[in-house]
Scaffold this motif. Structure first.
Motif, short mmCIF file in Angstrom:
data_model
loop_
_atom_site.label_atom_id
_atom_site.label_comp_id
_atom_site.label_asym_id
_atom_site.label_seq_id
_atom_site.Cartn_x
_atom_site.Cartn_y
_atom_site.Cartn_z
N GLY A 1 26.54 29.13 37.34
CA GLY A 1 27.08 29.31 38.70
C GLY A 1 28.51 29.82 38.70
O GLY A 1 28.86 30.71 39.47
N LYS A 2 29.34 29.28 37.81
CA LYS A 2 30.75 29.72 37.73
C LYS A 2 30.84 31.18 37.28
O LYS A 2 31.66 31.95 37.79
CB LYS A 2 31.53 28.84 36.76
CG LYS A 2 31.81 27.47 37.27
CD LYS A 2 32.65 26.69 36.27
CE LYS A 2 32.94 25.29 36.75
NZ LYS A 2 33.75 24.55 35.78
N ALA A 3 29.99 31.54 36.33
CA ALA A 3 30.03 32.91 35.83
C ALA A 3 29.55 33.89 36.91
O ALA A 3 30.07 35.00 37.02
CB ALA A 3 29.17 33.04 34.59
N LYS A 4 28.56 33.47 37.70
CA LYS A 4 28.09 34.33 38.80
C LYS A 4 29.19 34.52 39.84
O LYS A 4 29.39 35.62 40.35
CB LYS A 4 26.84 33.74 39.43
CG LYS A 4 25.60 33.90 38.58
CD LYS A 4 24.38 33.31 39.26
CE LYS A 4 23.17 33.41 38.35
NZ LYS A 4 21.98 32.82 38.95
N VAL A 5 29.92 33.45 40.12
CA VAL A 5 31.04 33.55 41.06
C VAL A 5 32.11 34.49 40.51
O VAL A 5 32.66 35.32 41.24
CB VAL A 5 31.63 32.15 41.35
CG1 VAL A 5 32.94 32.25 42.11
CG2 VAL A 5 30.63 31.31 42.12
N ALA A 6 32.42 34.37 39.22
CA ALA A 6 33.41 35.26 38.60
C ALA A 6 32.94 36.71 38.66
O ALA A 6 33.73 37.62 38.94
CB ALA A 6 33.66 34.85 37.15
N LEU B 1 33.36 42.14 41.21
CA LEU B 1 32.76 43.23 41.99
C LEU B 1 33.44 43.41 43.34
O LEU B 1 33.69 44.55 43.76
CB LEU B 1 31.26 42.97 42.17
CG LEU B 1 30.41 43.04 40.90
CD1 LEU B 1 28.99 42.65 41.19
CD2 LEU B 1 30.48 44.43 40.29
N VAL B 2 33.76 42.31 44.00
CA VAL B 2 34.44 42.39 45.30
C VAL B 2 35.84 42.97 45.12
O VAL B 2 36.28 43.83 45.90
CB VAL B 2 34.50 41.00 45.98
CG1 VAL B 2 35.44 40.99 47.15
CG2 VAL B 2 33.10 40.59 46.42
N LEU B 3 36.54 42.52 44.10
CA LEU B 3 37.88 43.05 43.83
C LEU B 3 37.83 44.55 43.57
O LEU B 3 38.64 45.31 44.10
CB LEU B 3 38.51 42.33 42.63
CG LEU B 3 39.91 42.81 42.24
CD1 LEU B 3 40.91 42.41 43.31
CD2 LEU B 3 40.31 42.24 40.90
N GLY B 4 36.85 44.96 42.79
CA GLY B 4 36.71 46.39 42.53
C GLY B 4 36.41 47.19 43.78
O GLY B 4 36.97 48.27 44.00
N SER B 5 35.55 46.67 44.65
CA SER B 5 35.23 47.39 45.88
C SER B 5 36.39 47.38 46.86
O SER B 5 36.56 48.32 47.64
CB SER B 5 33.97 46.81 46.53
OG SER B 5 34.21 45.49 46.93
N LEU B 6 37.21 46.33 46.85
CA LEU B 6 38.36 46.29 47.74
C LEU B 6 39.51 47.15 47.24
O LEU B 6 40.26 47.73 48.02
CB LEU B 6 38.85 44.85 47.92
CG LEU B 6 37.96 43.94 48.75
CD1 LEU B 6 38.52 42.53 48.77
CD2 LEU B 6 37.79 44.46 50.16
N LEU B 7 39.69 47.23 45.93
CA LEU B 7 40.81 47.99 45.39
C LEU B 7 40.55 49.49 45.35
O LEU B 7 41.51 50.26 45.29
CB LEU B 7 41.15 47.49 43.99
CG LEU B 7 41.84 46.13 43.94
CD1 LEU B 7 42.15 45.76 42.50
CD2 LEU B 7 43.11 46.14 44.77
#
Length: 155
Positions: A113-118, A123-129
Motif C-alpha cells: 500500500g505504501k509503495a502504491k501511494v509513493a 505520477l501526480v507530481l510528474g503530471s503537475l510539474l
C-alpha cells in the motif's frame, strides 16, 4: 460688422536652428541609450534572480523525487513484486503480448500500500510539474526574445 482685410504679406515662419536640432538629437540619443542601459541592467538582474530561484526549486524537486524513488525501489526490492514483474513480462513476450504493460501490471499488483501511494505521488507530481516546466520554458524564451530585441535596438 465689416470684415477686416487680411494683410497680404505672408507671416514669417521661424526656421529651426540646425545647432539646436543636433543638440536635441544628441540628447535624445543619450536618453535612449540610458533607457536601453537601464533596461539591460534590469533584464540581467531579472534573469539572474530567475536562474537562482529556478536552481533552488530544481534542487528541491530533485531531492524529493530521489527520496520517493528510493522509497519505491526499496519497497520493490524487498518484495517479490520485481521478480513477478520480470516473469510476467517474459510470459507476455512469449505469448505475443506487450511485455512492458504486463510487467507494469504485475509490478503494481505486487506492491504494498505504501509503495502504491509513493507511485501515485510520483505520477501526480510528474503530471503537475509538466505544465509548470512548460511555463518556465516559455518565460525563458520570452526573456531571451526581449534581450535579443534590446540588443538589436542598441546596435
Amino acid at each position: 460688422m465689416t470684415a477686416r482685410p487680411r494683410p497680404t504679406t505672408p507671416a514669417r515662419q521661424r526656421r529651426p536652428d540646425p545647432i539646436s536640432q543636433e543638440t536635441e538629437r544628441g540628447l535624445l540619443s543619450r536618453s535612449v541609450e540610458a533607457v536601453i542601459a537601464w533596461l539591460k541592467d534590469h533584464v540581467h538582474r531579472l534573469m539572474d534572480a530567475m536562474r537562482e530561484r529556478g536552481e533552488t526549486v530544481t534542487q528541491n524537486i530533485r531531492q524529493k523525487f530521489r527520496e520517493w524513488m528510493d522509497t519505491l525501489v526499496d519497497t520493490i526490492a524487498q518484495s517479490d513484486a520485481g521478480i513477478d514483474a520480470v516473469i510476467a513480462g517474459i510470459r507476455a513476450a512469449l505469448t505475443g503480448k506487450n511485455p512492458v504493460w504486463a510487467a507494469i501490471k504485475a509490478l503494481v499488483s505486487g506492491l504494498s500500500g505504501k509503495a502504491k501511494v509513493a507511485l501515485v505521488l510520483v505520477l501526480v507530481l510528474g503530471s503537475l510539474l509538466a505544465p509548470v516546466l512548460l511555463v518556465v520554458l516559455l518565460l525563458v524564451l520570452i526573456v531571451a526574445a526581449l534581450v535579443a530585441a534590446v540588443r538589436a535596438a542598441a546596435t
